[in-house]
Design a protein around this motif. Structure first.
Motif, mmCIF file in Angstrom:
data_model
loop_
_atom_site.group_PDB
_atom_site.id
_atom_site.type_symbol
_atom_site.label_atom_id
_atom_site.label_comp_id
_atom_site.label_asym_id
_atom_site.label_seq_id
_atom_site.Cartn_x
_atom_site.Cartn_y
_atom_site.Cartn_z
ATOM 1 N N GLY E 262 7.256 -5.573 -5.659
ATOM 2 C CA GLY E 262 8.067 -4.556 -5.009
ATOM 3 C C GLY E 262 9.041 -3.950 -5.996
ATOM 4 O O GLY E 262 9.238 -2.737 -6.060
ATOM 5 N N LEU E 265 7.360 -1.695 -8.508
ATOM 6 C CA LEU E 265 7.033 -0.419 -7.888
ATOM 7 C C LEU E 265 8.281 0.437 -7.780
ATOM 8 O O LEU E 265 8.285 1.610 -8.119
ATOM 9 N N TYR E 266 9.354 -0.189 -7.334
ATOM 10 C CA TYR E 266 10.589 0.558 -7.158
ATOM 11 C C TYR E 266 11.062 1.124 -8.488
ATOM 12 O O TYR E 266 11.387 2.297 -8.612
ATOM 13 N N VAL E 269 8.970 4.107 -9.824
ATOM 14 C CA VAL E 269 8.813 5.380 -9.127
ATOM 15 C C VAL E 269 9.309 6.562 -9.972
ATOM 16 O O VAL E 269 8.633 7.577 -10.104
ATOM 17 N N VAL E 279 3.421 2.751 -11.416
ATOM 18 C CA VAL E 279 3.372 2.619 -9.959
ATOM 19 C C VAL E 279 1.994 2.232 -9.450
ATOM 20 O O VAL E 279 1.864 1.550 -8.435
#
Ligand code: ATP
Ligand code: ATP
Ligand code: MG
Ligand code: MG
Lengths: 337, 330, 544, 337, 311
Positions: E262, E265-266, E269, E279
């Protein structure tokens, strides 16, 4: 039915009081501080003084009682005054719940945020439902068809990909590359004519899409399951045996029954319209209630957080109740109990 | 007698994960005007599937009508398109299902559910339909019909619900009424009420009825002719008196024998051992042979066709109860 | 020509919550208000004072400041009007002081009025500020965006405890600035129109403006540089490669300027170990087990490759520095540049010499004390990247680091119950940025006085995070308070700066600039780190 | 062929000592209504029953759906807590028993349920279903338990190798045998058979009835045989009780009852049973009852049957008939008898 | 009528004699193999687990190793998924992040299931506790999450850190936090299911043989509400993985140099347009995990239900 409603309402009041107390206590315990986001150039003594003028010096239970008084008596009175244009008592002396960051009454802030929240988050909920219901119906009617399989796949992906990601992807594609839609929501836009209406639609497209996909992903699963439950019922066969058109069988007989549990799920989801779209609101700068809450939390604007979370709590309890009522209205077996 | 319905060589199969289930394996029968034909047989013998196949009421897939003709008013129902069959269903052939508790849609008023076929098939407007619905409720014996028409199914008792279902089936004055175990879920006294009602209606309306039941007593009391089904086949077919007086097929005989009324209390009941056939293949031999005490080699090799015994009495069996030996067939 | 350039779109990703800087010291609020209300004098982009509502800056030379340095007299320009058309007078100025200095008002800019004894209205256009002590730098009140003038007529009934209740006033103050408020939505958007009574009839060029808020820095940058939806965006603290890539689209320009902000590591000189209980991280807990060793402090500093930090996290908006006081020019020392030299060998050598031996896992230890550092900062992606890099660099010299990041509202908040505030400093090293308003560092440097050490006794208030205490330093602070002459003040400040760096009370890392971006069609932007970035919004125009 | 038990003389003279004695049994289910959920009435499912069940006999209990047959059976086994009255099991009042003492009585009395599908946990194997009572009462352990389970399966005529199968893998009749095996596991004296054949196919009903009779002979069981199939009751029961709306209306020897029913309801019931003989059916005189069984929460005053009774007189609408012994061993509650 | 057929009732043709002992596991496994989606899901999921466990040894690059000079690289042989903006190898980070995300996701899901199931079963089974427990559920639904997290973390972080060390301590804390804030839906669903199962006749049957309440719950009720629990479980893992990233982002989770999917991914971005692999990989990892678990859940649900198993 009426009795039932009244009974539930009666229980709601103590529940809400307990919730309000816990929310209040929780926020009081939380370690963040309203002066935390001020520039460090403001000296510590001044910060201390600010904290005092915010009323943080008072003991906890006094502040709680003040707050209760303000929330349950003063603010409702103000709203009544505003609606009917009358004055009850000395309204200018009445203490209101004020946000620490903006120093304005919390209720005004919330009212100001309503339009964009309802437009964007509410619309996305509606769109989500409008997508989910047909998708769910077709998936169930054609169970295990390619449509159903793809539906399952897409909705699981939709569920597992966070909105902070989809939102930015959409912006990069549609705002930066294609320049079709704005990436920033203009809350001051007033719809007066076709062109402003068009502008409103354009600026809603991206945030609504992001949220609607997420909502639809979850809801369509529910619709599908519920349709499947009902498709095998005897009354469906009866309807067919009467010679009803397949469309009528599906969309009137089965759907109406299938929607009973779905409608309660939808009703229970409505409170999230008011609180649940924090990330999407941030990304597109919709600045609705979600953003208000997150700013308030980040800025430790405790009165605002307390009021907002308590309103959400009220909404949750209320919509729980409404869900039950809707259930009763849709399902005559319950209605006549 | 004028035939209203003629079924010949109807076969229905279900395509399932575990293979093809041959639920109905080529049955033929006819129905005369104003006659009541009872269909009896144990659970899983294909009674419901056969009757629902006539009306294409089975979910397709998995069901498929493999062959057969169903002639009704010079039309082959099997060949009708889905919209074509729609105009037959409810309008010219009515259907009543077993469980009155679940065969009404719980969220619509009974009035709405009766009016639906009226408006669909007879083109009545709302007011006319409502008028007719009240009449129908009165016909099936629901007191205060004009008041109860706006009630929901759950406000009715089981017997009354079954009357409503019958009213729906009768709505468009059908030529034929097919009733799939309409009294099985009801109490004896209520069953008696419904049976009385049907006798009554036959007199008044004179329609042909197919009545599925597994209660031989009911069949005895109401039917003109009886079909006995086993393993998706018609094994015996006779006028009612004849069947009970002179059962030919070992299955029919066993069935009659298992009834407690024919035993004294100190006697053991006679039961039919074994299991009904699995229907995973079309029968190439007599499906009852594995459970039959009289089975001999031919039974296990060749599936008997229906053979005329006398009058309208037909049986599909190689064994002859008269001679207690192989039947004399050509 | 006024109003000829249409609409101006400004984006402050931290949304403006109030337009009264006395009730909110937040930069976004101060700068938002600066479009509307103005101080008597502003700072330009070089840090020089320029008159705004006065004709000239009072000095001792022109007689505006008294010889004994205890008063300053401002002469207001004639014919100024408020945005509601009423005349601007000395009464408004005096009222502003009264408003902020009211003890129950919770004024957040009260520090600007330190030592102010009274503000006299001499005549309609003359106002005199009297100080209780000689003020070598008397430009606190009414200078800079933090201390603008509000209208007496409007705020008269809003003093003291009533201040927060005047929502209408706080959201739409009358001002003398280029714009006036037409609609205010707290934490969302402010709409402006050109002030019809603005002193320069030709300005502002824009007829209307909006100041939108919300979102994050990266998307703010995107809306200028890539989509071109906005004209100006503030505070774009984003990784440099992202900005560069966005800027390549050619729709906007990234601008930066340097003020006094320094990203620094503060070292805890006291023992923060949890087993000290309540006296943890106070003088009473005793010296830090290893940060009390000057060799360790020095090694920590020279083992950091500041250039790399700049490259990874700041780009053009950061410069490696060893000064805690890098600007203005006058105060910037060059004596401590030894630390700019990234020298792992030297650091290793220092530690070896001091007896810190590498253990089996490569971590140094001495007498059972491991060089294991808990390194905390606030949550912010650039800071976390810096943390990761520094951890890696310290790893090279045998020091182990555990990283922790804390929500800014907690970290910078003063909740005495929270263990995570930067004042409590329950860690070995912490990192943040600080600066001072305006150009005078006196107060700022006084932050490292012995008396400013946060402790339970003073409710953990105090700016001396390292718990640094030196008589020499305290003496220099005292000396500065009595020195009026600019050069001499510069020397003193440099000395203090050198002490802090050499002693290793803190490790300055990066002199941080402010980064903003504006559309290529917007002209007249003069990025300013000493005052509001919008200080000259009246001069902004649209390129044809 | 375990079912083929040695022939015992049929209908051994029933020992006169009652195994179970029921005195004025009341079973009311409270109905709550209103905002405060006050009890406003009760469903009088069983409303004052008095009868004996003799050791070794089969008492048939017949009546329409909802008249309280199951409730009676369950109350006898203390699956419900009776509202009033006494239940003497071998002279011991079990109506007031609770907790562990009650649990220890459980092995003596067991139940066979109507729906063999619903009364078997679909997720347990046959072996574990039958072993459950043995485990719960700790009577057999380890291998002995396995052996007992196989023995029980054998006793009810199922292949003992089926222990690892799941209920759905069996036919209806076989499932009912599993239920019987479970009931027999603890060697009970008394078994309540709640419509044990109602859900079975005609051709299978006979098997189960035979099995029940065989077991009774072999093990000397006492049955309360609840059914609405009067012809089967006639076959299996020694005495028959007829219930209507929570009350017993008639109790007599099976032969007597079927030959000369006294109560009008019994008469109607008997005449409603279809006879599998077209000759008889064609000539038979039927008594068709009008209307439906009244709501047990709101029963008529006087005789409960008065609303549908073809022979009702005025007295029936005011006065409740008493339960009295009209002939030796024959009880009726009717004014007209 | 002497010709009635009397035959031994056993020996149905549909069920040939099975003398071999069947074990539950073997049965479940046999049925599970029939479910195509379930098998594919299981293979994908096991591959992910395998990679996450053994990948770091095979790949051999330290996920924390910085190399600013080679940052934002695309896919190359040395860096199969490129590098991030500090030059850390993405593949190594995705592998390391998977360990955390998967273990957090699975444990937190189990905790929330345990809580939700317990509360749901108790509320559904014991009528008297139904009201209070459902009000409690309402309360938890209404609580503001963020302040709650801040309080929990303030109260317990140092205690746990001292007892279990920084990483395990935070792990426990995160699992706890996610667990206690996400059980409510499960509780509601389970309660509903229990209410209907409770009315089934086999529960009464169990009562009639004297089964103790506890066993009725564990043996008769719980196995029959397995299917809604499975559904919550699969959704729960996805929610837990994403909640963890939100926590980390708020500074309430693992230290910032501790990768999780997570978080990757964050963080990625904003770099999406510079380096899409920042991503794509973590996003793919999350989606694949959630999807595969969902299909495995479907398969297991069918396999655990003997009624379906028989077909
Ligand atoms: N949807 C279906 N899929 C597969 N097989 C089916 C389906 N419906 C019915 N069958 C099979 O068809 C056969 C005949 O079933 P049918 O329902 O006609 O029996 P029936 O005689 O009506 O029995 P009952 O008396 O129980 O109603 C049975 O073996 C059944 O298993
Ligand atoms: N737990 C309960 N709570 C409330 N009412 C109940 C309950 N159980 C049964 N009743 C009511 O008691 C009455 C008698 O029910 P019971 O199940 O004993 O009837 P029955 O004679 O067994 O009927 P059937 O032939 O349908 O099984 C019914 O009206 C029923 O609605
Ligand atoms: Mg059928
Ligand atoms: Mg019953």
């Amino acid at each position: 039915m009426l009795n039932y409603t009244l009974r539930r309402l009666m229980f709601a009041v103590p529940t809400l009081l307990v919730i309000s107390f816990i929310i209040f206590a929780l926020l009081d315990l939380a370690p963040n501080d309203p002066t935390g986001n001020l520039p460090l150039t403001i000296p510590p003594e001044v910060r201390e003084q600010i904290r005092q003028t915010l009323g943080l010096g008072e003991p906890f239970h006094i502040r709680y009682l003040y707050w209760l008084n303000q929330f349950f008596i003063n603010e409702p009175l103000n709203i009544i005054e505003r609606i009917f244009g009358i004055e009850i008592g000395n309204s200018s002396e009445r203490l209101r719940i004020r946000s620490w960051a903006t120093r304005s009454p919390v209720v005004d802030l919330i009212i100001e945020r309503m339009p964009q929240t309802l437009w964007v988050v509410g619309m996305s909920y509606v769109v989500g439902i409008l997508i989910a219901i047909p998708v769910g119906i077709i998936s169930a009617y054609k169970q295990y068809s390619w449509f159903d399989q793809i539906g399952t796949f897409v909705s699981m992906v939709g569920f597992s990909v966070p909105t902070f990601f989809t939102g930015v992807v959409l912006i990069v594609i549609f705002s930066v590359q294609l320049q079709w839609f704005p990436s920033i929501y203009d809350t001051t836009l007033k719809v007066t004519d076709w062109s402003s209406f068009w502008a409103q639609v354009r600026q809603m497209v991206l945030p609504v899409t992001v949220l609607a996909l997420y909502n639809a992903a979850q809801l369509s699963r529910f619709v599908r399951a519920s349709m499947l439950d009902n498709l095998n019922q005897d009354y469906v066969r009866t309807a067919r045996a009467k010679g009803m058109k397949e469309r009528v069988v599906l969309l009137i007989h089965v759907l109406r029954n299938s929607l009973i549990p779905v409608v309660t799920v939808i009703a229970l989801g409505i409170p999230t319209i008011f609180s649940g779209a924090i990330i999407t609101e941030q990304i597109f700068r919709v600045n609705g209630l979600g953003q208000l809450l997150i700013i308030a939390i980040q800025g430790a604007d405790i009165p605002l957080v307390q009021t907002l979370t308590f309103i959400f709590a009220v909404l949750i309890v209320l919509f729980n109740l409404i869900a039950d009522l809707v259930y009763g209205i849709l399902d005559p077996r319950i209605r006549y109990e | 007698m004028v035939q209203v319905l003629e079924v010949s060589d109807l076969k229905t199969v279900f395509q399932t994960h575990d293979g093809v289930i041959h639920a109905v394996n080529g049955i033929s029968f006819s129905l005369d005007e104003g006659e009541l034909l009872a269909v009896v047989g144990e659970s899983g013998s294909g009674k419901s599937v056969a009757m629902m196949s006539l009306m294409q009421l089975l979910p397709m897939p998995p069901a498929r009508i493999a062959s057969g003709r169903v002639m009704f008013q010079n039309q082959d129902l099997v060949k009708l398109s889905s919209s074509g069959i729609r105009h037959v269903r409810g309008a010219r052939i009515g259907f009543v299902f077993q469980d009155p508790m679940t065969s009404l849609n719980p969220v619509f008023t009974v009035g709405y559910q009766i009016m639906e076929p009226l408006r669909e098939h007879m083109g009545l407007n709302r007011k006319q339909a409502r008028q007719r619905a009240i009449e129908l409720l009165e016909i099936v014996g629901i007191p205060a019909a004009s008041k109860r028409i706006d009630d929901y199914p759950h406000q009715f008792s089981g017997g009354m619900r079954q009357r409503v279902v019958i009213a729906i089936a009768l709505a468009c004055d059908p030529k034929v009424l097919i009733a799939d175990e309409p009294t099985t879920a009801l109490d004896v006294t209520v069953q008696a009420q419904i049976l009385e009602l049907v006798r009554d209606l036959r007199q008044k309306l004179g329609m042909a009825i197919i009545w599925i039941t597994h209660d031989l007593g009911v069949a005895a009391g109401i039917a003109d002719r009886v079909i006995v089904m086993y393993g998706g086949l018609v094994v015996e077919h006779a006028p009612v008196q004849e069947l009970f007086a002179n059962p030919q097929h070992p299955y029919t005989r066993a069935l009659l024998d298992s009834l407690p009324g024919r035993h004294t209390a100190d006697e053991r009941l006679r039961s039919i051992g074994g299991q009904p056939p699995l229907l995973l293949a079309e029968p190439s031999s007599c499906p009852f042979a594995p459970r039959c005490t009289h089975a001999f080699d031919r039974c296990r090799q060749q599936n008997p066709r229906l053979m005329n015994v006398e009058g309208r009495h037909e049986v599909a069996c190689w064994w002859d109860p008269e001679t207690r030996g192989p039947r004399d067939v050509g | 020509e006024r109003g000829s350039d249409g609409h101006l779109n400004i984006l402050y990703w931290q949304a403006v919550s109030i337009l009264n800087p006395f009730l909110s010291g937040g930069t976004k609020d101060v700068e938002g208000a600066s479009m509307v209300i103005e101080p008597l004098a502003k700072y330009d982009e070089a840090g020089n004072m320029v008159p705004a509502l006065v004709d000239e800056i009072p000095t001792v030379e022109n007689g505006g400041v008294s010889e004994d340095l205890k008063s300053i007299t401002w002469k207001i320009t004639e014919g100024l009007l408020w945005s509601d058309g009423t005349p601007f007078t000395a009464n408004d100025v005096a009222f502003t002081a009264e408003y902020c200095m009211h003890p129950d008002g919770g004024c957040q800019q009260i520090a600007k009025f330190t030592d102010v004894e009274s503000v006299e209205v001499v005549d309609d256009l003359t106002v005199k500020v009297n100080f209780s002590v000689p003020k070598p730098f008397p430009y606190g009140p009414f200078v800079g965006a933090e201390s603008p003038i509000i209208q007496k007529a409007q705020f008269e009934n809003c003093t003291g405890p009533r201040a927060p209740e005047c929502t209408e006033q706080n959201f739409g103050p009358h001002g003398t600035g280029a714009f006036r408020v037409t609609e205010f939505r707290a934490n969302d958007v402010v709409s402006f129109e050109a002030n019809p009574h603005f002193r320069d009839a030709a300005k502002p060029a824009f007829a209307t403006a909006t100041l939108k808020g919300g979102g994050d820095a990266a998307s703010a940058a995107r809306s200028i540089l890539e989509t071109g939806e906005f004209d100006y965006a503030w505070n774009l603290q984003v990784e440099p490669e992202i900005l560069n890539q966005m800027a390549a689209a050619g729709r906007g320009v990234v601008v930066s300027s340097f003020g006094t902000s320094v990203e620094r590591l503060e070292l805890n000189w006291t023992d923060p170990s949890p087993d000290k209980g309540a006296i943890r991280s106070t003088i009473e807990a005793g010296p830090h087990p290893f940060l009390s060793d000057p060799a360790v402090r020095k090694a920590l500093s020279i083992s950091i490759d500041r250039e790399l930090l700049v490259e990874a996290g700041y780009g053009a908006s950061g410069q490696a520095t060893c000064n805690i006081l890098p600007a203005p020019e006058l105060y910037a020392s060059t004596a401590v540049n030894w630390c700019l030299e990234y020298d792992v060998e030297e650091a290793n050598r220092l530690l070896d010499e001091a007896g810190w031996e590498r253990g089996g896992d490569g971590i140094r230890a001495k007498d059972g004390v491991r060089l294991s550092i808990l390194y905390q900062t606030s949550t912010n992606s650039v800071r976390q990247a810096t943390q990761a890099l520094v951890k890696d660099m310290w790893q090279q010299i045998g020091i182990e680091t555990e990283l922790r990041n804390i929500d800014a509202a907690v970290f910078f908040g003063g909740d005495p119950a929270s263990p995570d505030t930067f004042q409590k400093f329950y860690a070995d090293v912490e990192m943040y940025t600080n600066n001072f308003p305006g150009t005078d560092p006196e107060r700022y440097m006084a932050g490292w006085l012995c008396s400013d050490i946060p402790s339970p006794a003073n409710g953990w208030l105090g700016a001396n995070m390292p718990r640094f205490c030196s008589e020499e330093y305290d003496a220099l602070v005292g000396q500065m308070a009595e020195t009026a002459e600019l050069e001499a003040r510069g020397e003193l400040a440099k000395k203090m700066n050198d002490i802090l760096s050499n002693e290793g009370a803190l490790i300055p890392l990066i002199h941080r600039g402010d980064v903003s971006a504006h559309s290529v069609t917007l002209e007249g932007v003069r990025m300013n780190s000493w005052d509001s970035e919008l200080w000259n919004v009246a001069d902004w125009t649209r390129a044809q | 062929m375990s079912v083929e038990l040695a022939e015992h003389p049929i209908n051994q003279p029933a020992s006169p000592a009652p195994l179970v004695r029921v005195e004025d049994l009341l079973m009311h289910f409270p109905v709550y209504k209103g905002i405060l959920r006050r009890q406003i009435g009760a469903v009088k499912a069983v409303d004052g029953l008095t009868f004996d069940i003799r050791k070794g006999e089969t008492l048939g209990l017949v009546g329409e759906s909802g008249c309280g047959k199951s409730t009676t059976g369950r109350a006898l086994l203390r699956l419900y807590r009776a509202t009033g009255g006494r239940i003497l099991f071998e002279g011991k009042d079990i109506a007031a028993l609770d907790g562990e003492p009650l649990r220890r009585m459980r092995p003596r009395m067991q139940m066979i349920f109507q729906d063999p599908q619903a009364s078997l946990n679909p997720r347990m194997t046959v072996g574990s279903i039958i072993a459950e009572p043995l485990i719960e009462h700790g009577v057999y352990k380890g291998e002995a338990r396995k052996a007992k389970v196989r023995e029980l399966l054998d006793a009810v005529g199922l292949n003992p190798d089926y222990v690892n199968r799941y209920p759905h893998e069996f036919s209806g009749g076989q499932r009912q045998r599993i239920g019987i095996a479970r009931a027999l596991a603890l060697d009970p004296d008394f078994i309540v058979c709640d419509e044990p054949i109602a859900a079975l196919d005609v051709s299978i009903q006979a098997q189960v009835v035979n099995l029940l009779k065989d077991l009774q002979k072999k093990l000397g069981l006492t049955y309360l045989f609840i059914s609405h199939d009067l012809s089967m009751v006639k076959h299996i029961a020694d005495r028959v009780a007829v219930m209507y709306l929570g009350k017993m209306v008639e109790l007599a020897d099976v032969a007597t009852l079927f030959a000369v029913p006294k109560h009008p309801y019994t008469k109607a019931l008997l005449s409603a049973v279809p006879v599998p003989d077209p000759q008889v059916e064609a000539t038979r005189k039927r008594i068709i009852l009008k209307g439906d069984i009244p709501d047990p929460a709101n029963p008529p005053v006087g005789c409960k049957f008065c609303t549908r009774c073809p022979e009702a007189i005025e007295r029936c609408f005011v006065e409740e008939p008493v339960w009295r012994e009209v002939d030796p061993g024959r009880h009726v509650a009717c004014h007209r008898v | 009528m002497s010709d009635a057929v009397i035959k031994p009732p056993h020996g149905s043709p549909s069920a040939p004699l099975v003398t071999k002992q069947r074990t539950l596991a073997a049965d479940v496994w046999r049925q599970f193999r029939q479910h195509r989606g379930g098998v594919v899901g299981a293979i994908v999921f096991l591959t992910i687990v395998f990679l996450v466990i053994f990948g770091p040894y095979l790949h051999g690059i330290n996920p924390a190793a910085l190399d600013v000079r080679s940052r934002n690289l695309g896919i190359s042989f040395a860096h199969p998924m490129g590098t991030d903006n500090l030059g850390r190898d993405m593949f190594a980070q995705v592998l390391a992040g998977g360990r955390t995300s998967l273990s957090v996701g699975i444990t937190a899901m189990m905790l929330s299931l345990l809580l939700g199931t317990t509360i749901g079963v108790v509320a559904g089974y014991f009528k008297r506790l139904d009201g209070p427990l459902m009000r409690l559920t309402d309360l938890f639904l209404a609580l503001p999450l963020l302040p709650l997290l801040l309080v929990i973390i303030m109260l317990f972080r140092d205690v746990l850190r001292a007892r279990f060390g920084p990483e395990t301590g935070i792990f426990l804390l995160i699992v706890f936090v996610i667990g206690i804030t996400s059980w409510m839906q499960t509780a509601r669903i389970v309660r509903g299911a229990v209410l209907s199962v409770k009315e089934q006749e086999f529960v009464l049957a169990a009562k009639s043989i004297g089964t103790r309440e506890r066993r009725i719950v564990t043996r008769h009720i719980l196995p029959n509400v397995l299917s809604p629990i499975m559904v919550s479980a699969t959704l729960g893992i996805a929610t837990a993985i994403i909640t963890e990233s939100a926590l980390s982002f708020l500074g309430l989770g693992f230290p910032s140099d501790f990768p999780t999917w997570g978080r990757l991914l964050y963080d990625g971005v904003n770099f999406m347009t510079i380096n899409p692999s920042r991503v794509i990989w973590p996003g793919l990892a999350i989606s694949l995990t959630v999807l595969s678990i969902n299909y495995v859940g479907d398969g297991l649900r069918d396999a655990l239900d003997p009624r379906i198993r028989g077909r």
